[in-house]
Write a protein that holds these residues in place. Structure first.
Motif, PDB file in Angstrom:
ATOM      1  N   UNK A   1       0.828  -1.200   0.000  1.00  0.00           N
ATOM      2  CA  UNK A   1       0.000   0.000   0.000  1.00  0.00           C
ATOM      3  C   UNK A   1       0.865   1.253   0.000  1.00  0.00           C
ATOM      4  N   UNK A   2       1.908   1.239   0.815  1.00  0.00           N
ATOM      5  CA  UNK A   2       2.772   2.424   0.903  1.00  0.00           C
ATOM      6  C   UNK A   2       3.470   2.672  -0.440  1.00  0.00           C
ATOM      7  N   UNK A   3       4.017   1.597  -0.997  1.00  0.00           N
ATOM      8  CA  UNK A   3       4.724   1.750  -2.284  1.00  0.00           C
ATOM      9  C   UNK A   3       3.770   2.261  -3.358  1.00  0.00           C
ATOM     10  N   UNK A   4       2.558   1.695  -3.372  1.00  0.00           N
ATOM     11  CA  UNK A   4       1.575   2.113  -4.375  1.00  0.00           C
ATOM     12  C   UNK A   4       1.189   3.567  -4.144  1.00  0.00           C
ATOM     13  N   UNK A   5       1.068   3.930  -2.879  1.00  0.00           N
ATOM     14  CA  UNK A   5       0.667   5.284  -2.515  1.00  0.00           C
ATOM     15  C   UNK A   5       1.657   6.328  -3.000  1.00  0.00           C
ATOM     16  N   UNK A   6       2.923   6.025  -2.801  1.00  0.00           N
ATOM     17  CA  UNK A   6       3.915   7.021  -3.223  1.00  0.00           C
ATOM     18  C   UNK A   6       4.041   7.079  -4.743  1.00  0.00           C
ATOM     19  N   UNK A   7       3.653   5.966  -5.352  1.00  0.00           N
ATOM     20  CA  UNK A   7       3.485   5.944  -6.800  1.00  0.00           C
ATOM     21  C   UNK A   7       4.691   6.387  -7.592  1.00  0.00           C
ATOM     22  N   UNK A   8       4.387   7.044  -8.671  1.00  0.00           N
ATOM     23  CA  UNK A   8       5.367   7.287  -9.721  1.00  0.00           C
ATOM     24  C   UNK A   8       6.573   8.128  -9.307  1.00  0.00           C
ATOM     25  N   UNK A   9       6.415   9.421  -9.279  1.00  0.00           N
ATOM     26  CA  UNK A   9       7.531  10.371  -9.215  1.00  0.00           C
ATOM     27  C   UNK A   9       8.591  10.069  -8.145  1.00  0.00           C
ATOM     28  N   UNK A  10       8.178  10.175  -6.884  1.00  0.00           N
ATOM     29  CA  UNK A  10       9.148  10.146  -5.801  1.00  0.00           C
ATOM     30  C   UNK A  10       9.981   8.862  -5.779  1.00  0.00           C
ATOM     31  N   UNK A  11       9.369   7.753  -6.133  1.00  0.00           N
ATOM     32  CA  UNK A  11      10.080   6.492  -6.014  1.00  0.00           C
ATOM     33  C   UNK A  11      10.639   5.994  -7.337  1.00  0.00           C
ATOM     34  N   UNK A  12      10.237   6.607  -8.420  1.00  0.00           N
ATOM     35  CA  UNK A  12      10.674   6.115  -9.724  1.00  0.00           C
ATOM     36  C   UNK A  12      12.188   6.280  -9.864  1.00  0.00           C
ATOM     37  N   UNK A  13      12.844   5.228 -10.291  1.00  0.00           N
ATOM     38  CA  UNK A  13      14.275   5.335 -10.544  1.00  0.00           C
ATOM     39  C   UNK A  13      14.461   6.210 -11.779  1.00  0.00           C
ATOM     40  N   UNK A  14      15.518   7.039 -11.813  1.00  0.00           N
ATOM     41  CA  UNK A  14      15.746   7.840 -13.013  1.00  0.00           C
ATOM     42  C   UNK A  14      15.942   6.924 -14.223  1.00  0.00           C
ATOM     43  N   UNK A  15      15.446   7.344 -15.354  1.00  0.00           N
ATOM     44  CA  UNK A  15      15.457   6.473 -16.531  1.00  0.00           C
ATOM     45  C   UNK A  15      15.822   7.251 -17.784  1.00  0.00           C
ATOM     46  N   UNK A  16      16.091   6.519 -18.863  1.00  0.00           N
ATOM     47  CA  UNK A  16      16.336   7.152 -20.156  1.00  0.00           C
ATOM     48  C   UNK A  16      15.136   7.986 -20.582  1.00  0.00           C
ATOM     49  N   UNK A  17      13.935   7.464 -20.326  1.00  0.00           N
ATOM     50  CA  UNK A  17      12.723   8.184 -20.718  1.00  0.00           C
ATOM     51  C   UNK A  17      12.655   9.549 -20.058  1.00  0.00           C
ATOM     52  N   UNK A  18      12.938   9.553 -18.764  1.00  0.00           N
ATOM     53  CA  UNK A  18      12.896  10.809 -18.016  1.00  0.00           C
ATOM     54  C   UNK A  18      13.958  11.777 -18.572  1.00  0.00           C
ATOM     55  N   UNK A  19      15.132  11.258 -18.852  1.00  0.00           N
ATOM     56  CA  UNK A  19      16.217  12.090 -19.379  1.00  0.00           C
ATOM     57  C   UNK A  19      15.857  12.648 -20.754  1.00  0.00           C
ATOM     58  N   UNK A  20      15.211  11.805 -21.581  1.00  0.00           N
ATOM     59  CA  UNK A  20      14.821  12.270 -22.925  1.00  0.00           C
ATOM     60  C   UNK A  20      13.817  13.412 -22.831  1.00  0.00           C
ATOM     61  N   UNK A  21      12.920  13.327 -21.856  1.00  0.00           N
ATOM     62  CA  UNK A  21      11.956  14.407 -21.643  1.00  0.00           C
ATOM     63  C   UNK A  21      12.681  15.698 -21.274  1.00  0.00           C
ATOM     64  N   UNK A  22      13.728  15.563 -20.471  1.00  0.00           N
ATOM     65  CA  UNK A  22      14.498  16.740 -20.071  1.00  0.00           C
ATOM     66  C   UNK A  22      15.233  17.361 -21.263  1.00  0.00           C
ATOM     67  N   UNK A  23      15.735  16.505 -22.160  1.00  0.00           N
ATOM     68  CA  UNK A  23      16.375  17.002 -23.380  1.00  0.00           C
ATOM     69  C   UNK A  23      15.371  17.831 -24.173  1.00  0.00           C
ATOM     70  N   UNK A  24      14.166  17.281 -24.314  1.00  0.00           N
ATOM     71  CA  UNK A  24      13.116  17.982 -25.069  1.00  0.00           C
ATOM     72  C   UNK A  24      12.813  19.325 -24.446  1.00  0.00           C
ATOM     73  N   UNK A  25      12.698  19.310 -23.140  1.00  0.00           N
ATOM     74  CA  UNK A  25      12.356  20.519 -22.415  1.00  0.00           C
ATOM     75  C   UNK A  25      13.478  21.569 -22.562  1.00  0.00           C
TER      76      UNK A  25
END
Ligand code: HEC
Length: 184
Positions: free
Chosen positions: A9-33
């Protein structure tokens, strides 16, 4: 059993952002930005007073955009090159190796827009996710990074960057790379 459910429940609650490991996808979004903000500034700067004026824009806006993006995302945001202009463009040993690898990939026929690399490394005792993406030299870049940079442009560059190495490029060569990292 109960404890397991709680954990889930706790892991699901914190969900995406805070617990997500940094990824290529996230980095690619930053390049775009990053590019989505810098390119229009550069264009506007060129239109309003040519490359001499646009150098002022690059000088003030590029570090500002990187700092703001870094603040918002928690990533360290930078651009590096084997022949840097800005002090901040000087690669560290890991970045230098990746930049050399990117140049070999380009020589081997890779699409420069697709060249990227990421790795989890330990830097100064800290585990980090590091990501780099190649930046190809386009025609518009040549006014300030090409083989025939005009005298007033050269002067404006020298004023801000007395140790500039970032000229002599041809269209299609790699100008450098985005280099982002995040602590794990
Ligand atoms: C109007 C002149 C101008 C044009 C046009 C220009 N740049 Fe630059 N470029 C600069 C300046 C000035 C800096 C240093 C920015 C800073 O202080 O952070 C820079 C820095 C960079 C860097 C960071 C690494 C380094 O060497 O410091 C990269 C990568 C880069 N430019 C790529 C490009 C690409 C790709 C294009 C074309 C799409 C381009 N530039 C067009 C002036 C220009």
């Amino acid at each position: 059993m109960k404890k397991t459910l709680m954990t889930v429940a706790i892991l699901a609650g914190f969900g995406s952002q805070a617990w997500a490991a940094p990824s290529n996808d996230e980095a690619r979004e930053l390049v775009k930005s990053y590019m989505g903000q810098l390119k229009p500034e550069l264009k506007k700067g060129m239109k309003n007073g040519g490359p001499v004026n646009a150098i002022e824009v690059c000088h003030s806006k590029a570090p500002q955009i990187a700092a703001e993006l870094s603040e918002q995302s928690g990533w360290h945001i930078n651009r590096v090159s084997l022949k840097p202009r800005a002090e901040s463009g000087q690669p560290d040993a890991w970045e230098e190796e990746v930049l050399e690898k990117f140049n070999r990939q380009l020589e081997d026929g890779a699409n420069p827009k697709k060249i990227e690399f990421s790795q989890t490394v330990v830097m100064n005792g800290e585990k980090q996710f590091r990501y780099m993406k190649a930046i190809p030299t386009g025609k518009v870049c040549l006014a300030c990074h090409g083989t025939d940079v005009k005298a007033p442009v050269k002067e404006a560059i020298a004023e801000h960057y007395p140790k500039d190495k970032a000229t002599g490029y041809h269209k299609g060569e790699l100008r450098g790379a985005f280099s982002f990292s995040k602590s794990l």
